[in-house]
Structure formats: structure tokens, C-alpha cells
Design a protein around this motif. Structure first.
Motif, PDB file in Angstrom:
ATOM      1  N   ASP A 277      -3.038   3.630  -8.798  1.00  0.00           N
ATOM      2  CA  ASP A 277      -2.502   4.980  -8.582  1.00  0.00           C
ATOM      3  C   ASP A 277      -1.053   5.090  -9.043  1.00  0.00           C
ATOM      4  O   ASP A 277      -0.658   6.095  -9.649  1.00  0.00           O
ATOM      5  N   LEU A 278      -0.250   4.054  -8.773  1.00  0.00           N
ATOM      6  CA  LEU A 278       1.156   4.076  -9.189  1.00  0.00           C
ATOM      7  C   LEU A 278       1.274   4.075 -10.709  1.00  0.00           C
ATOM      8  O   LEU A 278       2.071   4.829 -11.279  1.00  0.00           O
TER       9      LEU A 278
ATOM     10  N   SER B 150       0.854  -1.187   0.000  1.00  0.00           N
ATOM     11  CA  SER B 150       0.000   0.000   0.000  1.00  0.00           C
ATOM     12  C   SER B 150       0.891   1.239   0.000  1.00  0.00           C
ATOM     13  O   SER B 150       2.114   1.146   0.053  1.00  0.00           O
ATOM     14  N   ASN B 151       0.271   2.378  -0.036  1.00  0.00           N
ATOM     15  CA  ASN B 151       1.005   3.638  -0.163  1.00  0.00           C
ATOM     16  C   ASN B 151       1.465   4.133   1.212  1.00  0.00           C
ATOM     17  O   ASN B 151       1.086   5.209   1.661  1.00  0.00           O
TER      18      ASN B 151
ATOM     19  N   ARG C 257       5.285   9.274   0.556  1.00  0.00           N
ATOM     20  CA  ARG C 257       4.738   7.921   0.524  1.00  0.00           C
ATOM     21  C   ARG C 257       5.463   7.045  -0.489  1.00  0.00           C
ATOM     22  O   ARG C 257       6.272   7.510  -1.272  1.00  0.00           O
TER      23      ARG C 257
ATOM     24  N   LYS D  57      -5.855  -0.412  -5.490  1.00  0.00           N
ATOM     25  CA  LYS D  57      -5.783   1.056  -5.435  1.00  0.00           C
ATOM     26  C   LYS D  57      -4.345   1.536  -5.570  1.00  0.00           C
ATOM     27  O   LYS D  57      -4.048   2.429  -6.367  1.00  0.00           O
ATOM     28  N   PHE D  58      -3.445   0.938  -4.800  1.00  0.00           N
ATOM     29  CA  PHE D  58      -2.042   1.371  -4.880  1.00  0.00           C
ATOM     30  C   PHE D  58      -1.488   1.155  -6.279  1.00  0.00           C
ATOM     31  O   PHE D  58      -0.854   2.040  -6.849  1.00  0.00           O
TER      32      PHE D  58
ATOM     33  N   ASN E  97      -4.599  -4.640  -3.074  1.00  0.00           N
ATOM     34  CA  ASN E  97      -3.462  -4.015  -3.772  1.00  0.00           C
ATOM     35  C   ASN E  97      -3.894  -3.118  -4.930  1.00  0.00           C
ATOM     36  O   ASN E  97      -3.086  -2.343  -5.438  1.00  0.00           O
TER      37      ASN E  97
ATOM     38  N   THR F 291       2.877  -2.637   4.116  1.00  0.00           N
ATOM     39  CA  THR F 291       1.578  -2.090   4.494  1.00  0.00           C
ATOM     40  C   THR F 291       1.712  -1.408   5.852  1.00  0.00           C
ATOM     41  O   THR F 291       2.711  -1.595   6.556  1.00  0.00           O
TER      42      THR F 291
ATOM     43  N   SER G 291       4.513   5.655  -3.254  1.00  0.00           N
ATOM     44  CA  SER G 291       4.364   6.042  -4.661  1.00  0.00           C
ATOM     45  C   SER G 291       5.267   7.220  -5.010  1.00  0.00           C
ATOM     46  O   SER G 291       5.819   7.275  -6.107  1.00  0.00           O
TER      47      SER G 291
END
Length: 178
Positions: free
Chosen positions: A102-103, A46-47, A71, A98-99, A96, A143, A73
Motif C-alpha cells: 500500500d505504501l 503496519s498502518n 495513519r 499489505k502495508f 508486513n 504495530t 502511510s
């Protein structure tokens, strides 16, 4: 005397600041050197916060960060902009998504998507971060719970043979799952 290994046992009461400082040092060190490929292997990711720049200590490294917590990312984008290829191996898991989304969007925004490879593995349990001159292996996922809550052990290595052996082992993740 040179020390190539360090083992850290972390519980809720001890060790999370040590892990944070180690991750911070690893990422900062990697941003300051030339390297080829960064491997992040974690079933769950995660971020998470990696660097504390609220005091501006790292403004010279990346002024765009501003006075805030940096963070995962952000740190990975900084490595991408420095020409690194990042290989991220993780599980096919809804936690996983969302991360990873977004990445990918962040890398695409900076036209660096070709330097990012995400390899999904259904049964992944290995955890590790492999940089040009350092390696972190252990039980910890990347995480919040892995960094702050769970009891974990990690081993940090700068031994060139250990890094080379791990690089070869991680390369096997590029072979498609059967």
C-alpha cells in the motif's frame, strides 16, 4: 537545563498515550523542518494511527487529511511530498506485505517512489525511528500491539552525537545481506 534523553516504560495499564503523543510530536516536528533522510527500522510494521486529526488541529499542516485519524502511510506520504527520502528497514514477513504494498502504491501514485527505499532484512530485531533532530529506539515494533498492548520500553533522544552515531549504524543496512 536541557534534556536530551527520555526513557519510557509502557505496559497495558500505563504509557500508551505517552508513546502516542511522543510519536505524534516527532512526526509533526519532522514535517515542519527541512531534513534529508528519515529512517524507520522495525521488524514488523503496519498502518498504525499516528495522529488524531478528528478535531481538525492539523488541517493547516495537510488539509487533505480531513477530520480523521492519520495513519503511518499518510504521515510517510506527507514527508515524501516535503522532499524527504524514506528508508524503511523491515523483515521479509507476510504480516508486513499489505502495508509495504500500500505504501509503495501510494508513493507511486504521487510519483515519489524514487524517494522510498524498502530494505528487507531476514534477522532484523532492531527498532528505531531516526529523524533530522530526534531518535526513538527501544523494544517497540510499529504495530497496534507494539503501541497499545505489549509491555515495551523506548528511549527518545535529541542528542546530536547519538543521532549521528545511529545514522551511521543505520546506513549499514544499505549493505546487502549475506
Amino acid at each position: 537545563m536541557s534534556y536530551a534523553y527520555r526513557r519510557i516504560f509502557k505496559s497495558q495499564l500505563t504509557g500508551s498515550s505517552v508513546i502516542r503523543e511522543l510519536l505524534q510530536s516527532m512526526f509533526l516536528s519532522e514535517m515542519l523542518r527541512v531534513g534529508d533522510c528519515v529512517w524507520i527500522v522495525s521488524p514488523w510494521i503496519s498502518n498504525v494511527v499516528l495522529l488524531d486529526n478528528r478535531s481538525g488541529n492539523f488541517d493547516s499542516l495537510n488539509p487533505e487529511w480531513g477530520r480523521r485519524e492519520v495513519r503511518m502511510s499518510d504521515a510517510l506520504l506527507a514527508l515524501l511530498t516535503r522532499g524527504r527520502q524514506i528508508v524503511l528497514v523491515t523483515r521479509r514477513d507476510s504480516s508486513n506485505i499489505k502495508f509495504l504494498t500500500d505504501l509503495r502504491e501510494l508513493a507511486d501514485q504521487y510519483m515519489l517512489l524514487d524517494q522510498l527505499q524498502v530494505i528487507p532484512r531476514n534477522n532484523l530485531h532492531t527498532k528505531g525511528i531516526l529523524f533530522a533532530q530526534s531518535l526513538l529506539l527501544g523494544s517497540m515494533n510499529l504495530t497496534f500491539n507494539g503501541l497499545e498492548i505489549n509491555d515495551e520500553w523506548v528511549e527518545f533522544s535529541t542528542d546530536p552525537e547519538d543521532l549521528a552515531r545511529t545514522r551511521l549504524e543505520f546506513e549499514s543496512y544499505r549493505t546487502p545481506e549475506q
